[in-house]
Design a protein around this motif. Structure first.
Motif, short mmCIF file in Angstrom:
data_model
loop_
_atom_site.label_atom_id
_atom_site.label_comp_id
_atom_site.label_asym_id
_atom_site.label_seq_id
_atom_site.Cartn_x
_atom_site.Cartn_y
_atom_site.Cartn_z
N PRO A 162 10.64 -48.12 9.69
CA PRO A 162 9.57 -47.98 8.68
C PRO A 162 9.59 -46.60 8.03
O PRO A 162 10.14 -45.65 8.59
N VAL A 163 8.96 -46.52 6.84
CA VAL A 163 8.94 -45.27 6.08
C VAL A 163 7.53 -44.99 5.56
O VAL A 163 6.63 -45.83 5.66
N VAL A 164 7.40 -43.79 5.01
CA VAL A 164 6.14 -43.35 4.39
C VAL A 164 6.45 -42.89 2.98
O VAL A 164 7.46 -42.21 2.75
N ILE A 165 5.60 -43.26 2.03
CA ILE A 165 5.70 -42.76 0.66
C ILE A 165 4.43 -41.98 0.36
O ILE A 165 3.32 -42.45 0.60
N LYS A 166 4.61 -40.74 -0.15
CA LYS A 166 3.44 -39.93 -0.52
C LYS A 166 3.80 -39.00 -1.66
O LYS A 166 4.97 -38.60 -1.81
N TYR A 216 1.31 -44.21 1.39
CA TYR A 216 1.57 -45.54 1.94
C TYR A 216 2.38 -45.35 3.23
O TYR A 216 3.54 -44.91 3.18
N ALA A 217 1.79 -45.69 4.35
CA ALA A 217 2.41 -45.43 5.65
C ALA A 217 2.87 -46.73 6.32
O ALA A 217 2.38 -47.82 6.02
N ASN A 218 3.84 -46.57 7.21
CA ASN A 218 4.34 -47.68 8.03
C ASN A 218 4.83 -48.85 7.17
O ASN A 218 4.54 -50.02 7.46
N ILE A 219 5.59 -48.53 6.14
CA ILE A 219 6.21 -49.57 5.30
C ILE A 219 7.40 -50.13 6.07
O ILE A 219 8.37 -49.41 6.35
N LYS A 220 7.36 -51.42 6.37
CA LYS A 220 8.30 -51.99 7.34
C LYS A 220 9.49 -52.73 6.74
O LYS A 220 10.47 -53.02 7.43
N ASP A 221 9.42 -53.09 5.46
CA ASP A 221 10.54 -53.82 4.86
C ASP A 221 10.57 -53.60 3.35
O ASP A 221 9.69 -52.94 2.78
N LYS A 222 11.58 -54.17 2.70
CA LYS A 222 11.78 -53.97 1.27
C LYS A 222 10.62 -54.53 0.47
O LYS A 222 10.20 -53.94 -0.54
N GLU A 223 10.07 -55.65 0.89
CA GLU A 223 8.96 -56.27 0.16
C GLU A 223 7.75 -55.33 0.13
O GLU A 223 7.12 -55.13 -0.92
N GLN A 224 7.41 -54.76 1.30
CA GLN A 224 6.29 -53.82 1.36
C GLN A 224 6.59 -52.57 0.55
O GLN A 224 5.69 -51.99 -0.08
N LEU A 225 7.85 -52.14 0.55
CA LEU A 225 8.24 -50.96 -0.21
C LEU A 225 8.04 -51.19 -1.70
O LEU A 225 7.48 -50.35 -2.41
N MET A 226 8.47 -52.37 -2.20
CA MET A 226 8.32 -52.68 -3.62
C MET A 226 6.85 -52.76 -4.01
O MET A 226 6.45 -52.32 -5.09
N THR A 227 6.04 -53.33 -3.12
CA THR A 227 4.60 -53.42 -3.38
C THR A 227 3.97 -52.04 -3.48
O THR A 227 3.16 -51.76 -4.37
N ALA A 228 4.35 -51.14 -2.55
CA ALA A 228 3.81 -49.78 -2.55
C ALA A 228 4.20 -49.04 -3.83
O ALA A 228 3.38 -48.35 -4.44
N LEU A 281 7.52 -38.28 -2.21
CA LEU A 281 8.40 -38.05 -1.08
C LEU A 281 8.57 -39.36 -0.32
O LEU A 281 7.62 -40.13 -0.18
N VAL A 282 9.76 -39.60 0.18
CA VAL A 282 10.02 -40.74 1.06
C VAL A 282 10.44 -40.17 2.41
O VAL A 282 11.40 -39.40 2.50
N GLU A 283 9.70 -40.50 3.46
CA GLU A 283 9.94 -39.95 4.79
C GLU A 283 10.05 -41.06 5.84
O GLU A 283 9.50 -42.16 5.65
N LYS A 284 10.70 -40.74 6.91
CA LYS A 284 10.75 -41.65 8.05
C LYS A 284 9.37 -41.71 8.69
O LYS A 284 8.69 -40.70 8.86
#
Length: 368
Positions: free
Chosen positions: A17-21, A32-44, A58-61
């Motif tokens: 999972p990743v975090v976008i801020k 947006y924290a604990n993004i677990k897959d590509k679908e959630q990433l696109m939504t965020a 920023l995109v972080e682990k």
């Protein structure tokens, strides 16, 4: 953020999972924290573009574990707060919505949290949906449900004092993180503690202008006086000195500067030495005739602090504090004189003990 494919490629390299801020964000907005897959990433990414005005992200682990804000001053940990994400605890009878309302009622009693309430937004609704709940669901007694992944207090999180539970190893990580920036003498360090070992932690951020109020108003544990630690760092010569019961209204001092009304603000000189107090109860035509403002100007001219307060339609209370006993006592004659449109019928003088047991604001204010 415009290079969507680049973001996806980078996430594929570091793994979910990743975090976008946002690069220059604050208060947990657009995080947006604990993004677990590509679908959630696109939504965020889509939501961030639509709802916020930030352009660089920023995109972080993402690292799981308990999050702490550790405040370090001069290589010493002075406060630790566990910021628990917005949550509610069931009682076996109340709905989720009712529990949120009850939690907000408690937050309103806290000086720091009273405007930081839990809002039932899309994030909260999605969190409930993942658990198979909605706003009308009844939670079991003592069942705790987290409504958000991020722990920001502004979005409903709970500040819990946690100095004792943090290991010395993690505290040292915070101290070492601050040392990495030599020009920064104090800061708030955000650390995620490894759930499998309380000796390990990951530094999320170093906040050079960190908010410190929540350390003073935790929902659990002892209040920690972080402002004192910072002041003692900058003014070590005052550490063992007797503290005065006076304070400046900092926000009011800044107001004319922020609004552009003034380029410079001068504050009253601090009162030193023995202090003398007096209260005058003034009766007559003393309201809506400029009387209290006239009293204020006269008090400030001779460096007296205090207030003029309306008690009744025809009565005003004047409270004075000064270091010159004669000026305080002779102020009674000014109370009798008053403004041009006022008519003073009586002035009652009341002696007050000089040992002040309450905080007094520097300067003089009119209280309607």
């Amino acid at each position: 953020m415009d290079n969507q494919e680049g973001i996806i490629d980078y996430v594929d390299k570091i793994g979910y999972p990743v975090v976008i801020k946002p690069v220059n964000g604050k208060m947990g907005r657009a995080v947006y924290a604990n993004i677990k897959d590509k679908e959630q990433l696109m939504t965020a990414i889509s939501e961030a573009r639509l709802a916020y005005d930030y352009h660089e992200y920023l995109v972080e682990k993402y690292h799981a574990g308990k999050e702490y804000r550790i405040y370090v001053v001069d290589n010493k940990v002075v406060a630790v707060t566990h910021r628990m994400p917005a949550n509610i605890t069931g009682d076996g009878q109340s709905s989720v919505k009712e529990l949120i309302n009850k939690k907000n009622s408690e937050r309103r009693k806290n000086p720091y949290l009273r405007r930081k309430l839990i809002k039932i937004d899309s994030e909260v609704q999605n969190s409930l949906k993942k658990l198979g709940y909605n706003q009308n669901s009844i939670l079991k007694k003592e069942e705790r449900v987290f409504l958000r992944d991020k722990s920001n207090l502004s979005s409903g999180g709970d500040p819990i004092e946690a100095m004792a539970e943090l290991s010395k190893e993690v505290k040292q990580i915070a101290v070492d993180s601050l040392k990495a920036i030599p020009s920064l003498p104090h800061a708030g360090i955000d650390i995620i503690v490894d759930p499998d070992s309380n000796k390990n932690g990951v530094v999320l951020e170093i906040n050079s202008t960190a908010e410190i109020s929540f350390h003073c108003f935790p929902v659990q544990g002892e209040a920690i006086d972080v402002p004192k630690a910072i002041i003692d760092y900058y003014f070590p010569e005052s550490i063992d000195k007797k503290k005065a019961n006076f304070y400046y209204d900092y926000n009011r001092l800044l107001e004319p500067l922020k609004t552009g009304v003034a380029e410079e603000v001068k504050v009253s000189k601090p009162l030193i030495g023995n202090l003398y107090t007096r209260k005058y109860i003034v009766t007559g035509k003393v309201n809506k005739v400029g009387y209290m403002n006239w009293i204020k100007n006269k008090a400030l001219q001779i460096n007296l602090s205090g207030y003029a307060k309306k008690i009744k339609k025809d009565k005003v209370e004047v409270f004075l504090v000064g270091s010159n006993k004669v000026e305080v006592e002779e102020f009674e004659s000014l109370c009798w004189k008053g403004s041009k449109r006022s008519i003073v019928k009586n002035v009652e003088s009341k002696q007050i003990e000089t040992g002040l047991d309450k905080l007094i604001k520097f300067g003089f204010e009119v209280i309607i």
